[in-house]
Design a protein around this motif. Structure first.
Motif, PDB file in Angstrom:
ATOM      1  N   PHE A 116       0.969  -1.143  -0.021  1.00 41.72           N
ATOM      2  CA  PHE A 116       0.149   0.027  -0.081  1.00 41.72           C
ATOM      3  C   PHE A 116       0.791   1.261   0.059  1.00 41.72           C
ATOM      4  O   PHE A 116       0.712   2.213  -0.785  1.00 41.72           O
ATOM      5  N   ALA A 117       1.853   1.178   0.786  1.00 43.15           N
ATOM      6  CA  ALA A 117       2.970   2.243   0.898  1.00 43.15           C
ATOM      7  C   ALA A 117       3.415   2.449  -0.440  1.00 43.15           C
ATOM      8  O   ALA A 117       3.613   3.857  -0.910  1.00 43.15           O
ATOM      9  N   LEU A 118       3.867   1.522  -1.227  1.00 39.31           N
ATOM     10  CA  LEU A 118       4.441   1.617  -2.380  1.00 39.31           C
ATOM     11  C   LEU A 118       3.312   2.153  -3.573  1.00 39.31           C
ATOM     12  O   LEU A 118       3.744   3.233  -4.225  1.00 39.31           O
ATOM     13  N   ALA A 119       1.978   1.592  -3.360  1.00 40.41           N
ATOM     14  CA  ALA A 119       1.180   2.179  -4.233  1.00 40.41           C
ATOM     15  C   ALA A 119       0.713   3.543  -3.982  1.00 40.41           C
ATOM     16  O   ALA A 119       0.665   4.553  -5.157  1.00 40.41           O
ATOM     17  N   TRP A 120       0.710   4.167  -2.696  1.00 39.88           N
ATOM     18  CA  TRP A 120       0.524   5.256  -2.334  1.00 39.88           C
ATOM     19  C   TRP A 120       1.703   6.449  -2.902  1.00 39.88           C
ATOM     20  O   TRP A 120       1.400   7.333  -3.324  1.00 39.88           O
ATOM     21  N   ARG A 121       2.982   5.841  -2.776  1.00 47.63           N
ATOM     22  CA  ARG A 121       4.047   6.603  -3.325  1.00 47.63           C
ATOM     23  C   ARG A 121       3.951   6.833  -4.774  1.00 47.63           C
ATOM     24  O   ARG A 121       4.257   7.823  -5.320  1.00 47.63           O
ATOM     25  N   ALA A 122       3.266   5.901  -5.435  1.00 49.13           N
ATOM     26  CA  ALA A 122       3.313   5.859  -6.828  1.00 49.13           C
ATOM     27  C   ALA A 122       2.475   6.680  -7.416  1.00 49.13           C
ATOM     28  O   ALA A 122       2.305   7.422  -8.318  1.00 49.13           O
ATOM     29  N   GLY A 123       1.088   6.813  -6.680  1.00 51.51           N
ATOM     30  CA  GLY A 123      -0.008   7.552  -7.131  1.00 51.51           C
ATOM     31  C   GLY A 123      -0.842   8.034  -5.967  1.00 51.51           C
ATOM     32  O   GLY A 123      -2.062   7.203  -6.130  1.00 51.51           O
ATOM     33  N   PRO A 124      -0.564   8.783  -5.074  1.00 50.59           N
ATOM     34  CA  PRO A 124      -1.528   9.101  -3.957  1.00 50.59           C
ATOM     35  C   PRO A 124      -2.970   9.333  -4.277  1.00 50.59           C
ATOM     36  O   PRO A 124      -3.937   8.805  -3.690  1.00 50.59           O
TER      37      PRO A 124
ATOM     38  N   GLU B  77      -5.490   2.426 -13.286  1.00 47.29           N
ATOM     39  CA  GLU B  77      -4.613   3.598 -12.897  1.00 47.29           C
ATOM     40  C   GLU B  77      -3.420   3.295 -11.942  1.00 47.29           C
ATOM     41  O   GLU B  77      -2.390   3.611 -12.137  1.00 47.29           O
ATOM     42  N   SER B  78      -4.043   2.815 -10.705  1.00 46.31           N
ATOM     43  CA  SER B  78      -3.100   2.636  -9.666  1.00 46.31           C
ATOM     44  C   SER B  78      -2.163   1.293 -10.157  1.00 46.31           C
ATOM     45  O   SER B  78      -0.924   1.340  -9.880  1.00 46.31           O
ATOM     46  N   THR B  79      -2.691   0.409 -10.811  1.00 44.32           N
ATOM     47  CA  THR B  79      -1.621  -0.716 -11.493  1.00 44.32           C
ATOM     48  C   THR B  79      -0.686   0.095 -12.426  1.00 44.32           C
ATOM     49  O   THR B  79       0.625  -0.501 -12.169  1.00 44.32           O
ATOM     50  N   ARG B  80      -0.946   0.938 -13.150  1.00 40.12           N
ATOM     51  CA  ARG B  80      -0.021   1.404 -14.201  1.00 40.12           C
ATOM     52  C   ARG B  80       1.137   2.047 -13.446  1.00 40.12           C
ATOM     53  O   ARG B  80       2.249   2.079 -13.511  1.00 40.12           O
ATOM     54  N   ALA B  81       0.715   2.911 -12.482  1.00 41.29           N
ATOM     55  CA  ALA B  81       1.586   3.823 -11.475  1.00 41.29           C
ATOM     56  C   ALA B  81       2.444   2.699 -10.862  1.00 41.29           C
ATOM     57  O   ALA B  81       3.668   3.058 -10.753  1.00 41.29           O
TER      58      ALA B  81
ATOM     59  N   LEU C  30      -2.133  -7.081  -7.418  1.00 36.72           N
ATOM     60  CA  LEU C  30      -2.965  -7.836  -6.850  1.00 36.72           C
ATOM     61  C   LEU C  30      -3.248  -7.713  -5.336  1.00 36.72           C
ATOM     62  O   LEU C  30      -4.324  -7.743  -5.015  1.00 36.72           O
ATOM     63  N   LEU C  31      -2.344  -7.253  -4.701  1.00 33.31           N
ATOM     64  CA  LEU C  31      -2.169  -6.867  -3.286  1.00 33.31           C
ATOM     65  C   LEU C  31      -3.063  -5.757  -2.943  1.00 33.31           C
ATOM     66  O   LEU C  31      -4.274  -5.935  -2.162  1.00 33.31           O
ATOM     67  N   VAL C  32      -2.915  -4.621  -3.829  1.00 35.48           N
ATOM     68  CA  VAL C  32      -3.803  -3.425  -3.680  1.00 35.48           C
ATOM     69  C   VAL C  32      -5.121  -3.706  -3.900  1.00 35.48           C
ATOM     70  O   VAL C  32      -6.119  -3.409  -3.299  1.00 35.48           O
ATOM     71  N   GLY C  33      -5.281  -4.217  -5.299  1.00 37.31           N
ATOM     72  CA  GLY C  33      -6.776  -4.612  -5.716  1.00 37.31           C
ATOM     73  C   GLY C  33      -7.410  -5.564  -4.720  1.00 37.31           C
ATOM     74  O   GLY C  33      -8.468  -5.278  -4.489  1.00 37.31           O
ATOM     75  N   SER C  34      -6.718  -6.550  -4.188  1.00 38.89           N
ATOM     76  CA  SER C  34      -7.453  -7.409  -3.509  1.00 38.89           C
ATOM     77  C   SER C  34      -7.842  -6.742  -2.184  1.00 38.89           C
ATOM     78  O   SER C  34      -8.872  -7.191  -1.289  1.00 38.89           O
TER      79      SER C  34
END
Ligand SMILES: Nc1ncnc2c1ncn2[C@@H]1O[C@H](COP(=O)(O)OP(=O)(O)OP(=O)(O)O)[C@@H](O)[C@H]1O
Length: 667
Positions: free
Chosen positions: A8-16, A82-86, A130-134
């Motif tokens: 989640f932290a990674l996803a957040w940094r990628a595109g909050p 979008e979050s996957t691409r980021a 997968l992690l963020v999506g699930s």
């Protein structure tokens, strides 16, 4: 849990902003079904109760809830994309940084690390998404469940409690299923890698010739199939077990749903529940079933993704394979000597010693030739000089400073090397040379100069698009007319390109040529040596060659045998010494003197026809008492065997080097 937080932290940094929108839309999507069920219930009650109230506002709200449900689905899909691409961009960067962070080669030549790397690459590709999506779908399912559970609790607390209790084992079963799937992935990674390897042999241009010639297609296909069967068997076993364990949960859930439905219908018949209550109860219990199933499966996916994601995370925790100085010293120009002092080396603890106390001193500006039969550790010594590996014991001193005190990248800036297994890059001819000094890769004048020094400029200039020609049959670049462009060079031409690449570092202090002659004719080799001296007369040069004509003029010739330096001196001194070198030299002289048509000479045993012609033809003319090829001529006649690999106990222990915490040979 930590992995989920890290993802989640990674996803957040990628595109909050995207992640925040994705979570919000998912929570709203989770609430809407309960809201719709309650609105339907209210509508039914108003319809069936005289004076029950106005219908239009409720109907409008129901329309809004239905519209909302329809809109949130594509919105949530888009935001997930979008979050996957980021994430993909971010994770790819972190993945490659993780690999580049390791300065040496040790990890990369370790099969266990390769397995881990593949798992990490696979995890980096899909686990964060997968992690963020699930997790977000799980959150949505949890919101939906909470809404319906509250509704059921209000109508029948007992049934609500039973439903919650039933959800627990269902979730546990799914978690176990997720863990097992992750374990199968880990346990079969070796099979998957081998499957890919066998498959690639069937289309790899490096192996295709032999595969066709020896009819190996079926052989490798069967092997690939066998590996895949192992993976498939393991996956099927796990999926079957997961299915078996899930069935009781499903049956129990269905039984509770049926019992609840029966109770609700009877209660409505008795007038204890209104029609609206009955409708919302039916919708809610069915929604709970769906919600539990969704939560369980997203939890399983999240758990599996979290386990694989740990491989990606732990890649960053792999310790560097070289001892890195906290405050590296600047690397000065080599003015005095490059010395190996009692250098011992083996590739891993427990494996045979390759170098066993090498003492060698390369004087600045001198040309030193290193010779020895196959497997004595010459290329290994080169790897140590480039600091791709660290000596297991002993030290390498650059004007008295230990190589370990330098930043490896800065040290390598001062070294130019042509490795025995040099790279052939599917890039343009110009890039293939220019990357020798990447900052100057675009300098056409320097690239052409390096190519000329390596004797390959005329050939490259004649290519379809000159230095801009792609040297590849794997990739095609579209030419002006849209036609695919890509040309190939011969083995010797490729070798000259590799030499030109090294020549891009014309200011290097140390030039290493590891078997520069294997694909070159004798005249070309001489040319390259002359160019090297012209290009950089003050460089310290180390040449490794089995073709002794190459080394005859060296300032010093050093013989490596049994992991140690056994002889050292000029050509004349070594001939006078009458040791290994002299014996080999005489051997080749005899080889050159062998009658024509005798089916080869002692000196050309392992050579291919063109190479034999080079040595026996061109060299023999240039040098009547032409020296031997150590690679082939040495072995049949009592020349020291390649380093044998005695048991560790039989190896004399190296002296401890004070002040250095090096890997201990016993370890
Ligand atoms: N990455 C590696 N891991 C384990 N062992 C290795 C590795 N690379 C080389 N070796 C072993 O080290 C020994 C020395 O290899 P090296 O390539 O240094 O010899 P060489 O003297 O250059 O041989 P050649 O004349 O054939 O080029 C060989 O026995 C080889 O099997």
């Amino acid at each position: 849990m930590r992995s989920a937080a890290a993802a989640f932290a990674l996803a957040w940094r990628a595109g909050p902003a995207v992640v925040a929108a994705y979570v919000t839309v998912s929570v709203v999507a989770g609430l809407l079904p309960t809201a719709a069920a309650l609105l339907v219930s209210s509508l039914l009650d108003r319809l069936t109760t005289p004076g029950g109230g106005s219908l239009t506002p409720v109907a409008l709200l129901l329309v809004a809830a239905t519209l909302g449900t329809q809109l949130t689905t594509p919105a949530s899909e888009f935001l997930r994309g979008e979050s996957t691409r980021a994430l993909r961009v971010r994770v790819q960067g972190e993945m490659l940084d993780g690999v580049n962070r390791l300065p040496g080669m040790r990890h990369f030549e370790d099969p266990a690390f390769q397995d881990r790397l593949r798992l990490a690459q696979q995890a980096a590709g899909n686990a964060p998404d997968l992690l963020v999506g699930s997790v977000v779908s799980g959150l949505q399912a949890a919101v939906l469940l909470a809404g319906f559970l509250i509704t059921v609790f209000v109508i029948n607390p007992v049934l609500g409690a039973v439903t919650v209790l039933l959800a627990v084992p269902a979730l546990r079963t799914q978690l176990a299923a997720g863990r097992r799937r992750a374990e199968v992935l880990r346990d079969t990674m070796g099979n998957s890698r081998r499957e890919m390897f066998y498959g690639s042999l069937l289309s790899d241009t490096d192996t295709l010739k032999e595969v066709r010639l020896f009819n190996l297609q079926r052989y490798f296909t069967d092997r690939a199939a066998a590996e895949l069967r192992t993976v498939v068997r393991a996956e099927r076993g796990t999926d079957l077990r997961n299915l078996r364990e899930r069935v009781p949960d499903l049956l129990l859930g269905a039984a509770v749903f049926g019992a609840g439905l029966l109770w609700a219908v009877r209660a409505a018949g008795r007038g204890e529940l209104t029609v609206g209550d009955l409708s919302v109860f039916v919708t809610a219990t069915a929604g709970i079933q769906r919600g539990v199933a969704q939560l369980a499966s997203t939890t399983a996916t999240a758990y599996q993704a979290a386990l694989t994601f740990t491989y990606f995370r732990t890649l960053r925790d792999v310790p560097p394979d070289l001892e890195l100085a906290e405050r590296p010293r600047p690397v000065p120009a080599l003015a005095g000597r490059l010395e190996l002092r009692d250098v011992w080396f083996r590739y891993s603890p427990g494996s045979p010693w390759i170098l066993r106390g090498v003492d060698l001193s390369l004087g600045a500006g001198e040309v030193t030739a290193l010779v020895g039969v196959n497997g004595t550790g010459k290329s290994t010594l080169v790897k140590l000089l480039c600091r791709l590996y660290e000596p297991t014991r002993g030290r390498i001193l650059w004007d008295g400073a230990d190589l370990r005190d330098f930043d490896p990248a800065e040290l390598r800036e001062r070294v130019a090397a042509v490795f025995q297994d040099y790279g052939r890059y599917d890039l343009t001819a110009g890039e293939n040379i220019g990357i020798g000094r990447v900052g100057d890769a675009g300098r056409e004048d320097l690239v052409a100069e390096a190519a000329a020094a390596a004797g390959v400029h005329p050939r490259l200039s004649r290519l379809g698009q000159g230095y801009g020609t792609l040297l590849s049959r794997i990739f095609a670049s579209a030419g002006a007319a849209g036609a695919a462009v890509g040309e190939l060079l011969s083995g010797g031409e490729w070798q000259r390109v590799a030499v030109a690449r090294a020549f891009m570092r014309r200011d290097a202090d140390l030039m290493i040529l590891d078997e520069p002659s294997s694909g070159l004719d004798a005249a070309a080799e001489q040319e390259i040596h002359d160019s090297l001296r012209t290009l950089r007369a003050e460089a310290t040069v180390l040449v490794i060659s089995h073709r002794l004509s190459t080394v005859r003029d060296a300032d010093r010739i050093v013989v490596l045998g049994e992991g140690r330096i056994t002889e050292s001196g000029t050509h004349d001194e070594l001939i006078a010494l009458d040791g290994t070198y002299a014996r080999l030299f005489r051997l080749q002289s005899a080889g050159y003197a062998a009658p024509e048509g005798a089916g080869g000479t002692p000196g050309d045993g392992g050579r291919t026809a063109p190479e034999r012609k080079d040595v026996a033809g061109a060299e023999a003319v240039a040098e009547p008492e032409g020296p031997p090829d150590m690679k082939s001529g040495a072995e049949p006649v009592g020349v020291p065997e390649p380093v044998t690999t005695p048991e560790p106990v039989a190896v004399p222990e190296p002296a401890t080097v004070p002040g250095r915490a090096e890997g201990h040979p016993h370890r």
